[in-house]
Design a protein around this motif. Structure first.
Motif, PDB file in Angstrom:
ATOM      1  N   LEU A   1      41.144  19.336  60.347  1.00 47.30           N
ATOM      2  CA  LEU A   1      42.449  19.759  59.806  1.00 47.30           C
ATOM      3  C   LEU A   1      42.441  19.700  58.283  1.00 47.30           C
ATOM      4  O   LEU A   1      43.000  20.562  57.602  1.00 47.30           O
TER       5      LEU A   1
ATOM      6  N   GLU B   1      40.974  15.245  62.679  1.00 41.07           N
ATOM      7  CA  GLU B   1      41.663  15.040  61.399  1.00 41.07           C
ATOM      8  C   GLU B   1      40.859  15.623  60.252  1.00 41.07           C
ATOM      9  O   GLU B   1      41.402  16.267  59.348  1.00 41.07           O
TER      10      GLU B   1
ATOM     11  N   HIS C   1      55.129  23.056  55.581  1.00 41.89           N
ATOM     12  CA  HIS C   1      54.339  21.867  55.814  1.00 41.89           C
ATOM     13  C   HIS C   1      52.893  22.201  55.467  1.00 41.89           C
ATOM     14  O   HIS C   1      52.435  23.288  55.745  1.00 41.89           O
ATOM     15  N   PRO C   2      52.159  21.273  54.874  1.00 39.02           N
ATOM     16  CA  PRO C   2      50.778  21.607  54.498  1.00 39.02           C
ATOM     17  C   PRO C   2      49.918  22.070  55.657  1.00 39.02           C
ATOM     18  O   PRO C   2      48.966  22.789  55.457  1.00 39.02           O
ATOM     19  N   THR C   3      50.230  21.638  56.856  1.00 34.26           N
ATOM     20  CA  THR C   3      49.382  22.108  57.953  1.00 34.26           C
ATOM     21  C   THR C   3      49.827  23.474  58.444  1.00 34.26           C
ATOM     22  O   THR C   3      49.727  23.789  59.601  1.00 34.26           O
TER      23      THR C   3
ATOM     24  N   GLN D   1      47.536  18.974  65.809  1.00 34.15           N
ATOM     25  CA  GLN D   1      48.030  17.849  65.026  1.00 34.15           C
ATOM     26  C   GLN D   1      48.071  16.576  65.845  1.00 34.15           C
ATOM     27  O   GLN D   1      47.698  15.498  65.379  1.00 34.15           O
TER      28      GLN D   1
ATOM     29  N   ARG E   1      44.162  26.339  50.789  1.00 29.17           N
ATOM     30  CA  ARG E   1      44.470  26.185  49.374  1.00 29.17           C
ATOM     31  C   ARG E   1      43.520  27.024  48.531  1.00 29.17           C
ATOM     32  O   ARG E   1      43.922  27.589  47.513  1.00 29.17           O
TER      33      ARG E   1
ATOM     34  N   GLY F   1      44.795  15.282  66.216  1.00 32.24           N
ATOM     35  CA  GLY F   1      44.352  14.688  64.957  1.00 32.24           C
ATOM     36  C   GLY F   1      44.819  13.263  64.780  1.00 32.24           C
ATOM     37  O   GLY F   1      44.212  12.490  64.050  1.00 32.24           O
TER      38      GLY F   1
ATOM     39  N   MET G   1      57.355  14.808  57.255  1.00 32.97           N
ATOM     40  CA  MET G   1      58.351  15.884  57.134  1.00 32.97           C
ATOM     41  C   MET G   1      59.751  15.307  57.187  1.00 32.97           C
ATOM     42  O   MET G   1      60.607  15.610  56.386  1.00 32.97           O
TER      43      MET G   1
ATOM     44  N   GLU H   1      43.037  22.855  55.722  1.00 30.91           N
ATOM     45  CA  GLU H   1      44.009  22.824  54.628  1.00 30.91           C
ATOM     46  C   GLU H   1      43.346  23.186  53.306  1.00 30.91           C
ATOM     47  O   GLU H   1      43.907  23.924  52.488  1.00 30.91           O
TER      48      GLU H   1
END
Lengths: 502, 250
Positions: free
Chosen positions: B47, B44, B20-22, B34, B55, B37, B1, B51
């Protein structure tokens, strides 16, 4: 105690005693001719200790500049002794193949892929020195399809290459399109090309000179018969971000990255293997020379992917030099060709809508940022190629060849203030027909050649990597039929020519 | 980020950061997840699954209404899609906007506008993406498009708006965190544009960009990109080179 001392004054000061650290006899009252020395020692103790701490931390094996005699190759480990696929060359094509091999493998950690890169600073790599454009305006359907699929990949790059706990990937794509200008001489070729592009699904518009002038008033439309303008999925982006994104994701999927130079192949040929047909060899080991050392590490592998960019031809020549007994390898005509890029500042130049303009004469330029900087160049005409020994820039080339043509096409550039900077890079030039080479080498069936894209390698790298991985894993590629790009054509008599080479 | 922000060279925290993608919901729980992760592979992977699920949901929201398009025409399909996104739509000759009710259902009266072109679409704050624009590209008489506050509209999506070059007069991309000056450069394909709202965008040098936009679209009124109070006119960003010698014999 330290924190107190950093404040400059000792919290506790021993009563009596003189400033010198001699201890000794106590005097009745302190001799104060100068400031007491004991507080000096304490005042400097804090900074001294922190400097010592920093120096010690710098020597720890994990830190950047440390050298550890027991593990000298810690930051660049040698390649493993056994691997399944060795990718020679760590540019965008090499990392793209590595990423796709790991993504498309059937079973997690089913393949060991090693990427061997000679120069981790990428000082001469074509990828990072590239201008970074992507277009679909080609005349060959394979090229158009590869570019279109790459554009889709770049648009959805965070779905493919995002690694958890990292920031989202931003390749800084500018969707401004490519504008090809053609004189009467090249108008028919351009229109035929646009027809093929539209059939493949690219969105390209044909503009007459008056439409061109209406859209881009800063162009001088003299000698322009027709222009083709890419409306979507065309523009330019930052190649370094793409390379890093591929690399990071591939390494998170388990690809080994090594620094070293591939010097030779050890192959089974008809000389040393009974039953092997003549004229064909099978690579068993790849010898990797470690950096700054004469040490060689043989890596046994099943498949070698030769993605060394401009030096692919040289790699195959030198790596197979020792095999020349029964296996006379034909030379791969992929060689480096030097191209310059110049950056200049022109405050009154074309505005925000400037596309990547390619003139009838071959000169091109595009905008860089919003502050009135432009970058552009021209490919030198055949027969006047600059020497490829180094990456020195020839500023006279800009003065004599590039600037007159660009100033003729864009009158605002006549008042060009200064050339801010320039650099040179190599095209991995396919001297036979300037199109990519994708496929197994006819004489070394387990060496997969991926290179020779002559200036459009970066923009086709995601799709080309995927096609290569599918050919290696499944034997055929469903998305794009790249049979015509196989290396076998390089020694034939029919070049697969591409009309729109910049 | 932080790297993405550094690339864009943002100066202040005035602009909302891109999602942010998360997940945009950065509660304490997701922050802790996070951090976990970073230490455990299992977290991880989970997560990553979360994601992918997000999507997939976004893709389903932006599906192409091809069936309605084949049955009732592209105007009705565009209207249905806009309403299901939580937006509003207005047809030619109508004064009122059509939108879905609070439960997300739209009334079938929209089906009667089979041959009436859509002239205004309001998708502010919706989850529209590049793929969702498939539903709108066949509209020929669209005059007003409001994409303000859409977190997934980015430069690629702006590049698709050239299809409205003959008709679009008002466009708003205010407060879209993923739109940058690179996407705004494609708006020159809309010569009929009269009003462009670009407030709240994350750009370097908003003052310079406003001048360039006004030059690019001379008949268009640009709203929202004011230079900040008290900001001295800044020198254009250099390319990191020391002052070079000027070209000789020029």
């Amino acid at each position: 105690m330290l924190r107190a001392v950093r404040g400059g004054r000792a919290v506790w000061a021993p009563r009596g005693g003189s400033g010198s650290g001699s201890g000794g006899a106590k005097l009745g009252r302190p001799l104060r001719t100068a400031a007491p020395q004991r507080s000096d020692i304490f005042r400097e103790l804090g900074p001294r200790l922190s400097r010592l701490g920093q120096a010690l931390r710098g020597q720890l094996p994990e830190s950047e500049g440390a050298w550890n005699s027991l593990r000298p190759h810690q930051n660049s480990p040698p390649p493993p002794e056994r691997a399944d696929v060795v990718v020679v060359g760590g540019g965008v094509l090499g990392w793209s193949v590595a990423y796709w091999l790991k993504t498309l493998e059937n079973r997690r950690h089913g393949m060991r892929v090693v990427v061997v890169e000679r120069d981790p600073t990428y000082s001469q790599a074509s990828t990072v020195l590239s201008v970074g454009g992507i277009r679909q305006q080609f005349s060959l359907p394979e090229n158009i399809r590869l570019s279109l699929q790459s554009a889709t990949f770049l648009r959805t790059i965070n779905e493919h290459l995002w690694v958890p706990n990292e920031p989202p990937i931003d390749i800084q794509f500018q969707p401004s399109g490519y504008l090809f200008l053609a004189s009467e001489h090249g108008a028919a070729t351009l229109e035929a090309g646009v027809k093929v592009q539209r059939e493949e699904g690219a969105k390209v518009a044909l503009l007459s000179p008056s439409q061109l002038k209406a859209k881009f008033p800063w162009i001088n439309t003299e000698n322009v018969a027709v222009a083709s303008y890419g409306l979507e999925n065309e523009g330019w982006f930052d190649p370094w971000s793409l390379l890093n994104a591929f690399r990071r994701k591939a390494m998170s999927l388990g690809v080994y990255s090594c620094v070293g130079e591939v010097t030779s192949f050890v192959a089974d040929t008809a000389d040393n293997t009974p039953g092997m047909p003549r004229g064909v060899g099978r690579v068993k080991y790849v010898n990797v020379r470690l950096p700054d050392s004469p040490e060689q590490q043989p890596v046994s592998c099943a498949i070698v992917v030769a993605a060394a960019g401009a030096w692919t031809g040289k790699l195959l020549d030198s790596a197979t030099a020792g095999l020349q007994g029964s296996l006379t390898l034909r030379r791969l005509p992929i060689e480096p060709r030097k191209r310059y890029v110049y950056v200049w500042h022109c405050p009154g130049g074309p505005g925000l809508e400037t596309p990547f303009l390619i003139d009838t004469s071959g000169a091109y330029f595009r905008r860089e940022g919003i502050a009135g900087n432009y970058l552009g160049s021209m490919s030198p005409p055949e027969g006047r190629e600059p020497d490829v020994g180094n990456l020195e820039v020839d500023h006279d080339f800009f003065q004599e060849e590039v600037w007159p043509r660009l100033a003729h096409r864009v009158p605002a550039f006549r008042s060009l203030k200064q050339v801010k900077s320039a650099w040179a890079g190599y095209y991995d030039y396919n001297a036979f027909d300037q199109n990519g080479v994708l496929g197994p080498h006819p004489q070394l069936p387990n060496v997969f050649v991926l290179g020779g894209f002559s200036g459009h390698g970066l923009q086709q790298s995601p799709a080309a990597g995927r096609v290569a991985a599918e050919l290696l894993l499944h034997g055929s590629c469903a998305a794009v039929d790249v049979g015509r790009l196989a290396p076998g054509r390089l020694w034939g008599s029919e070049p697969l020519l591409e009309a729109a080479i910049v | 980020m932080a790297a993405a922000l550094a690339i864009r060279g943002l100066r202040g925290g005035r602009i909302p950061p891109p999602p942010h993608p998360t997940g945009p919901r950065r509660g304490a729980a997701s922050g802790a997840l996070q951090r976990l992760g970073e230490w455990f592979y299992e977290v991880e992977v989970v997560l990553g699954w979360a994601e992918r699920l997000r999507r997939r949901r976004l893709r389903r929201k932006n599906a192409h209404y091809s069936f309605i398009q084949s049955l009732h025409g592209h105007n009705v399909a565009a209207a249905c899609f806009a309403m299901s996104c939580g937006g509003r739509v207005r047809f030619e000759g109508q004064q009122r906007w059509l939108c879905a009710d609070s439960r997300g259902r739209w009334s079938p009266e929209v089906l009667q506008f089979h041959h009436v072109p859509v002239v205004a679409v309001d998708l502010s704050g919706s989850q529209l993406t590049y793929d969702g624009l498939d539903n709108f590209v066949l509209l020929t008489k669209l005059q007003h498009l409001d994409l303000s506050g859409c977190p997934h509209v980015d430069d690629w999506a702006l590049g698709r708006l050239h299809v409205f070059g003959d008709s679009l007069q008002e466009l708003s991309v205010a407060r879209c965190p993923r739109v940058t000056e690179r996407g705004l450069a494609t708006l020159h394909q809309l010569p009929k544009l009269r009003c462009l709202d670009v407030g709240g965008l994350a750009v370097q040098s908003p003052g310079l960009l406003r001048i360039l936009l006004e030059e690019m679209l001379p008949q268009c009124r640009v709203l929202g990109m004011e230079m900040e109070e008290g900001d001295p006119p800044e020198a254009p960003p250099e390319l990191g080179q020391p002052p070079p010698p000027s070209v000789t014999a020029l």
